[in-house]
Scaffold this motif. Structure first.
Motif, mmCIF file in Angstrom:
data_model
loop_
_atom_site.group_PDB
_atom_site.id
_atom_site.type_symbol
_atom_site.label_atom_id
_atom_site.label_comp_id
_atom_site.label_asym_id
_atom_site.label_seq_id
_atom_site.Cartn_x
_atom_site.Cartn_y
_atom_site.Cartn_z
ATOM 1 N N GLY A 8 0.799 -1.222 0.000
ATOM 2 C CA GLY A 8 0.000 0.000 0.000
ATOM 3 C C GLY A 8 0.829 1.268 0.000
ATOM 4 O O GLY A 8 0.311 2.354 -0.218
ATOM 5 N N LYS B 270 -7.749 6.135 -6.590
ATOM 6 C CA LYS B 270 -7.749 5.666 -5.204
ATOM 7 C C LYS B 270 -6.672 4.609 -5.018
ATOM 8 O O LYS B 270 -6.683 3.573 -5.687
ATOM 9 N N GLN C 206 -4.668 1.412 -3.565
ATOM 10 C CA GLN C 206 -5.136 0.161 -2.988
ATOM 11 C C GLN C 206 -4.035 -0.495 -2.185
ATOM 12 O O GLN C 206 -2.849 -0.224 -2.381
ATOM 13 N N GLU D 73 -1.130 -3.724 -4.867
ATOM 14 C CA GLU D 73 -1.146 -3.606 -6.321
ATOM 15 C C GLU D 73 -0.872 -4.976 -6.959
ATOM 16 O O GLU D 73 -0.229 -5.829 -6.346
#
Length: 396
Positions: free
Chosen positions: A190, A242, A244, A247
């Motif tokens: 993240g 946005k 996440q 990935e």
């Protein structure tokens, strides 16, 4: 001409009005307010709200349900409303540290409108404040010489794209003719090339450690470990989207197998000591996983390895040559020799057992390591402590 002048004046008046609104439109509330005794008062104006709570990492933890199970998370506390509709909460005396928090107003999470300082962790934005002194003093901007932080784009032939990384160079680097050792510092799931700067306070920590003579001047390279991203969200060609937590292909092995693209860029473009004795690699969580496997896959490349709350092995379904011959490449790393293999983890970290099992394997094969166990879980508070303790041990 007269009409044009009137139009210009009108536009200027509108802009002035907007600027004044931005400057003076807020309520004159101080929040947070750090007191001399290290208690902190938070304030939130919401005269029509029924309840206002605060949640933050300075409060006792509580169990939070996630798709991966129950984990310790930030606790909550209720604010009290006065006659003017201002809700207030004062904490207990806090230890020196960087803290994050948010408000919850009638069940809706909100940032603090009176605190302009925020950081992003994956897709969550929270306010921050700093209680100085002790370890917190390392996270402050102090009156010491400062290094330089640059964002650089490099070519990764292995991933077939231009990619972005963050580089810290120590005070005096630009005017110096000397060569420097390099620490490659990796983020967790993240995160991205901004994580160690924003959440880890890396530049402040390094400036202060170097000024105190506790760490040698070094270059710190913070790459992006998400192989499908060329840069952090909002900083690349994908634009604003946005973020996440994980990935695609992040732990597939492709980042590990192509890591020499990063080393080659650094050693071509910076004044570095390009040998094993002057290279270190460390990372948190997923970055600990990457550090473990990069240092093993290139077993004669790093003399210093730091695993901060590391994930250990990939998902069983992942197929990549970089995970083949795990035991033999780890033994090759051991046989080639190294100066420090450092492992740190919190007692309540969800990866605690995996790390304990990995340590048992190291013990069985006779691979020496330094082990540090702290309170708390899988949190930035621990990782800031780990880098603050790890960096002074490098390149001695």
């Amino acid at each position: 001409m007269k009409k044009l002048s009137l139009l210009t004046i009108g536009i200027l008046l509108c802009l002035t009005s907007f600027a004044q609104q931005a400057l003076w439109g807020g309520t004159p509330i101080v929040s947070p307010e750090v007191h001399d005794d290290y208690t902190v008062t938070f304030r939130f104006k919401a005269p029509n709200a029924d309840t206002v709570q605060i949640t933050g990492d300075f409060l006792p933890t509580e169990k939070i349900k996630t798709p991966m199970g129950l984990f310790d998370g930030p606790g909550k506390a209720y604010l009290k409303k006065d006659a003017n509709g201002i809700w207030t909460y004062t904490s207990e005396s806090l230890k020196p540290e960087l803290y994050g928090y948010s408000f919850i107003v009638d069940g809706l999470k909100s940032t603090d409108p009176n605190n302009a300082f925020l950081i992003r962790d994956v897709a969550t934005v929270t306010n921050i404040f700093l209680v100085g002194g002790g370890p917190g003093g390392l996270y402050k901007v102090n009156d010491v010489p400062h290094g330089t932080v640059a964002r650089r784009w490099y070519d990764s032939p292995g991933l077939n794209m231009k990619r972005r990384l963050t580089i810290y160079t120590p005070p005096g680097y630009e005017s110096s003719t000397q060569e420097y050792p390099v620490l490659y510092l990796l983020h967790g799931a993240g995160g991205d090339e901004e994580a160690w700067m924003a959440l880890g306070r890396l530049s402040q920590i390094m400036d202060n450690l170097i000024a105190e003579g506790k760490a040698k001047p070094m270059i710190v390279v913070m790459p992006n470990g998400n192989v499908t991203q060329e840069a952090a969200p909002g900083e690349g060609i994908r634009g604003f989207y946005k973020p996440q937590f994980m990935e695609p292909k992040t732990m597939s092995g492709s980042y590990i197998g192509t890591f020499m693209d990063i080393i080659n860029f650094v050693e071509k473009n910076y004044k570095v000591k390009a040998n094993k004795e002057n290279r270190a690699i460390a990372g948190l969580s997923m970055g600990g996983f990457h550090s473990l496997h990069i240092s093993r896959y290139f077993p004669n490349t790093f003399d210093y390895v730091g695993l901060f709350s590391p994930a250990i092995m990939p998902n069983a379904n992942v197929q990549s040559k970089v995970f083949d011959n795990f035991d033999s490449t780890l033994k090759a790393q051991m046989d080639n020799g190294y100066k420090l293999y450092w492992i740190g983890i919190g007692k309540s970290d969800f990866l605690y057992k995996a790390v304990a099992d990995y340590r048992a394997e190291l013990d069985k094969m006779g691979m020496k390591y330094t082990y540090v166990e702290t309170d708390g879980g899988h949190i930035w508070k621990n990782w800031r402590i780990y880098i603050s303790d790890f960096a002074p041990l490098l390149f001695k």
